[in-house]
Scaffold this motif. Sequence first.
Motif, PDB file in Angstrom:
ATOM      1  N   ARG A  18       0.833  -1.213   0.000  1.00 18.91           N
ATOM      2  CA  ARG A  18       0.000   0.000   0.000  1.00 18.91           C
ATOM      3  C   ARG A  18       0.864   1.259   0.000  1.00 18.91           C
ATOM      4  O   ARG A  18       0.581   2.222  -0.722  1.00 18.91           O
ATOM      5  CB  ARG A  18      -0.936  -0.006   1.219  1.00 18.91           C
ATOM      6  N   GLU A  19       1.922   1.252   0.818  1.00 14.79           N
ATOM      7  CA  GLU A  19       2.788   2.426   0.894  1.00 14.79           C
ATOM      8  C   GLU A  19       3.554   2.634  -0.411  1.00 14.79           C
ATOM      9  O   GLU A  19       3.708   3.769  -0.868  1.00 14.79           O
ATOM     10  CB  GLU A  19       3.746   2.292   2.077  1.00 14.79           C
ATOM     11  N   LEU A  20       4.031   1.534  -1.019  1.00 15.36           N
ATOM     12  CA  LEU A  20       4.747   1.651  -2.287  1.00 15.36           C
ATOM     13  C   LEU A  20       3.828   2.189  -3.379  1.00 15.36           C
ATOM     14  O   LEU A  20       4.221   3.042  -4.182  1.00 15.36           O
ATOM     15  CB  LEU A  20       5.321   0.298  -2.694  1.00 15.36           C
ATOM     16  N   ALA A  21       2.587   1.705  -3.399  1.00 17.19           N
ATOM     17  CA  ALA A  21       1.634   2.152  -4.418  1.00 17.19           C
ATOM     18  C   ALA A  21       1.317   3.639  -4.276  1.00 17.19           C
ATOM     19  O   ALA A  21       1.002   4.314  -5.260  1.00 17.19           O
ATOM     20  CB  ALA A  21       0.352   1.328  -4.340  1.00 17.19           C
ATOM     21  N   LEU A  22       1.434   4.159  -3.069  1.00 18.39           N
ATOM     22  CA  LEU A  22       1.156   5.575  -2.822  1.00 18.39           C
ATOM     23  C   LEU A  22       2.427   6.414  -2.736  1.00 18.39           C
ATOM     24  O   LEU A  22       2.376   7.561  -2.293  1.00 18.39           O
ATOM     25  CB  LEU A  22       0.368   5.739  -1.512  1.00 18.39           C
ATOM     26  N   SER A  23       3.570   5.868  -3.145  1.00 19.34           N
ATOM     27  CA  SER A  23       4.828   6.581  -2.967  1.00 19.34           C
ATOM     28  C   SER A  23       4.872   7.881  -3.770  1.00 19.34           C
ATOM     29  O   SER A  23       5.624   8.799  -3.440  1.00 19.34           O
ATOM     30  CB  SER A  23       6.014   5.686  -3.335  1.00 19.34           C
ATOM     31  N   ALA A  24       4.057   7.976  -4.826  1.00 21.70           N
ATOM     32  CA  ALA A  24       3.994   9.234  -5.581  1.00 21.70           C
ATOM     33  C   ALA A  24       3.514  10.380  -4.695  1.00 21.70           C
ATOM     34  O   ALA A  24       3.892  11.538  -4.919  1.00 21.70           O
ATOM     35  CB  ALA A  24       3.070   9.082  -6.787  1.00 21.70           C
ATOM     36  N   ALA A  25       2.709  10.061  -3.680  1.00 24.51           N
ATOM     37  CA  ALA A  25       2.237  11.105  -2.763  1.00 24.51           C
ATOM     38  C   ALA A  25       3.406  11.709  -1.999  1.00 24.51           C
ATOM     39  O   ALA A  25       3.455  12.926  -1.762  1.00 24.51           O
ATOM     40  CB  ALA A  25       1.204  10.528  -1.803  1.00 24.51           C
ATOM     41  N   GLY A  26       4.353  10.873  -1.615  1.00 22.83           N
ATOM     42  CA  GLY A  26       5.533  11.378  -0.914  1.00 22.83           C
ATOM     43  C   GLY A  26       6.359  12.293  -1.800  1.00 22.83           C
ATOM     44  O   GLY A  26       6.821  13.362  -1.368  1.00 22.83           O
ATOM     45  N   ALA A  27       6.550  11.896  -3.067  1.00 26.11           N
ATOM     46  CA  ALA A  27       7.301  12.724  -4.008  1.00 26.11           C
ATOM     47  C   ALA A  27       6.585  14.054  -4.245  1.00 26.11           C
ATOM     48  O   ALA A  27       7.222  15.118  -4.284  1.00 26.11           O
ATOM     49  CB  ALA A  27       7.492  11.973  -5.324  1.00 26.11           C
ATOM     50  N   ALA A  28       5.274  13.997  -4.395  1.00 19.34           N
ATOM     51  CA  ALA A  28       4.505  15.221  -4.638  1.00 19.34           C
ATOM     52  C   ALA A  28       4.554  16.144  -3.423  1.00 19.34           C
ATOM     53  O   ALA A  28       4.656  17.375  -3.561  1.00 19.34           O
ATOM     54  CB  ALA A  28       3.067  14.865  -4.985  1.00 19.34           C
ATOM     55  N   ALA A  29       4.473  15.564  -2.233  1.00 20.69           N
ATOM     56  CA  ALA A  29       4.526  16.362  -1.010  1.00 20.69           C
ATOM     57  C   ALA A  29       5.891  17.029  -0.855  1.00 20.69           C
ATOM     58  O   ALA A  29       5.994  18.198  -0.470  1.00 20.69           O
ATOM     59  CB  ALA A  29       4.222  15.480   0.200  1.00 20.69           C
ATOM     60  N   LEU A  30       6.954  16.286  -1.169  1.00 23.28           N
ATOM     61  CA  LEU A  30       8.300  16.839  -1.071  1.00 23.28           C
ATOM     62  C   LEU A  30       8.465  18.002  -2.043  1.00 23.28           C
ATOM     63  O   LEU A  30       9.001  19.060  -1.695  1.00 23.28           O
ATOM     64  CB  LEU A  30       9.310  15.733  -1.372  1.00 23.28           C
ATOM     65  N   ARG A  31       7.975  17.801  -3.274  1.00 23.41           N
ATOM     66  CA  ARG A  31       8.067  18.875  -4.266  1.00 23.41           C
ATOM     67  C   ARG A  31       7.284  20.108  -3.820  1.00 23.41           C
ATOM     68  O   ARG A  31       7.777  21.245  -3.932  1.00 23.41           O
ATOM     69  CB  ARG A  31       7.551  18.400  -5.624  1.00 23.41           C
ATOM     70  N   ALA A  32       6.074  19.893  -3.318  1.00 20.11           N
ATOM     71  CA  ALA A  32       5.247  21.023  -2.880  1.00 20.11           C
ATOM     72  C   ALA A  32       5.940  21.799  -1.765  1.00 20.11           C
ATOM     73  O   ALA A  32       5.943  23.037  -1.769  1.00 20.11           O
ATOM     74  CB  ALA A  32       3.880  20.518  -2.422  1.00 20.11           C
ATOM     75  N   ALA A  33       6.549  21.089  -0.834  1.00 23.77           N
ATOM     76  CA  ALA A  33       7.226  21.761   0.276  1.00 23.77           C
ATOM     77  C   ALA A  33       8.402  22.594  -0.213  1.00 23.77           C
ATOM     78  O   ALA A  33       8.637  23.707   0.266  1.00 23.77           O
ATOM     79  CB  ALA A  33       7.705  20.726   1.295  1.00 23.77           C
ATOM     80  N   VAL A  34       9.142  22.056  -1.204  1.00 24.42           N
ATOM     81  CA  VAL A  34      10.273  22.800  -1.759  1.00 24.42           C
ATOM     82  C   VAL A  34       9.780  24.015  -2.526  1.00 24.42           C
ATOM     83  O   VAL A  34      10.315  25.126  -2.379  1.00 24.42           O
ATOM     84  CB  VAL A  34      11.128  21.887  -2.661  1.00 24.42           C
ATOM     85  N   ARG A  35       8.767  23.831  -3.359  1.00 26.29           N
ATOM     86  CA  ARG A  35       8.254  24.936  -4.166  1.00 26.29           C
ATOM     87  C   ARG A  35       7.675  26.048  -3.285  1.00 26.29           C
ATOM     88  O   ARG A  35       7.859  27.239  -3.572  1.00 26.29           O
ATOM     89  CB  ARG A  35       7.173  24.412  -5.114  1.00 26.29           C
ATOM     90  N   ILE A  36       6.981  25.648  -2.222  1.00 26.46           N
ATOM     91  CA  ILE A  36       6.388  26.638  -1.315  1.00 26.46           C
ATOM     92  C   ILE A  36       7.473  27.331  -0.495  1.00 26.46           C
ATOM     93  O   ILE A  36       7.357  28.507  -0.155  1.00 26.46           O
ATOM     94  CB  ILE A  36       5.348  25.957  -0.399  1.00 26.46           C
ATOM     95  N   GLY A  37       8.548  26.594  -0.182  1.00 25.11           N
ATOM     96  CA  GLY A  37       9.664  27.184   0.552  1.00 25.11           C
ATOM     97  C   GLY A  37       9.621  26.960   2.045  1.00 25.11           C
ATOM     98  O   GLY A  37      10.187  27.757   2.810  1.00 25.11           O
TER      99      GLY A  37
END
Length: 342
Positions: A18-37
Amino acid sequence: MTIQEKDIADHGAVIGVRELALSAAGAAALRAAVRIGVAEVLEDDPKSPADLAKALNVNAEMLARLLRALTQHGVFNETPQGYAHTSTSRLLREGDPNSLKYYVLWVTEPWTWELWPHLEEAVRNGRGGFEEKYGTDFFSYLHAMWPESAEVFNKAQTELSRLANNAVAAALDLRGVGSLVDIAGGHGYTLTSLLAKNRDLNGILFDLPPVVADADPRLREGGEFASRARIVGGDCLQEIPVQADVYLFKNILEWADEKSVRALRNAAKAGHKDSRIFIITNMIDGSPEIKFTTGTDLLFLLNSDGRKHTAETITAVVKNADLRIVNRQPVNSYLHLVEAAI
């Protein structure tokens, strides 16, 4: 194994899938945090989501949800006083000496989300098929259609070079070498380090014209290494119009094999009979960061029909370019140096 132990093992497997299948959420969250600053405004003391949201001009409730998700990956730490930095979240700050801010952005750029759904097709067909889908090669398309992403790529490469720079400079024995050309050397971060360590070395930075247009100021007129440096724009897949004692390919020969062979042949054609070719690459064999390496391998398949090499595949590329391997050694825990002779 008892029934209870099997149930526990099965439950762990369910969680893992389940966690592997949702791993894109982690990547998206990391990107959002970087973009937001987030990491840039969070200092030494914890801050509440409300305070962070005010400083960042974002929605406080949504930011709290984003931070809650990232803490599950060790990015930020939730305390009674609010969210605090961790050793992981500090890597998202541009000023950190080990920053991976632009690497995170690079591997989560919008084009990556376009490509990942084509992985099944690539496995079935044996090709990533970028050129068939977009009408040109990946890097030409990148510079023409996604120039901001191209700049992110160059900054990400500088970050990765910085992390490995001391090890690379130590691994390259350049005693008696008069000239070295860094093929597809980006802004020249690696080249400046080699010039600093080797006082008798002359260096040439060679990359696409839009890339070298923003070369490191230390290589330019008036810069620290200007008297020993040249900047040349061009495409190593077309021609390398520079003769040198050493041709350096650092994390470059990861395109489709036929392109890697072509680049090596162009270097051999440009060099003299005693010229050497240094290939620095992150190989899959024995990689201590196997998830990173194999994940990158799949991304390279999709954007350029490329690969992360094994010892077998890089040897085949060198031999197909009519060169011979004379040395292979580790550079650090994840990079290897392959030296070839003309």
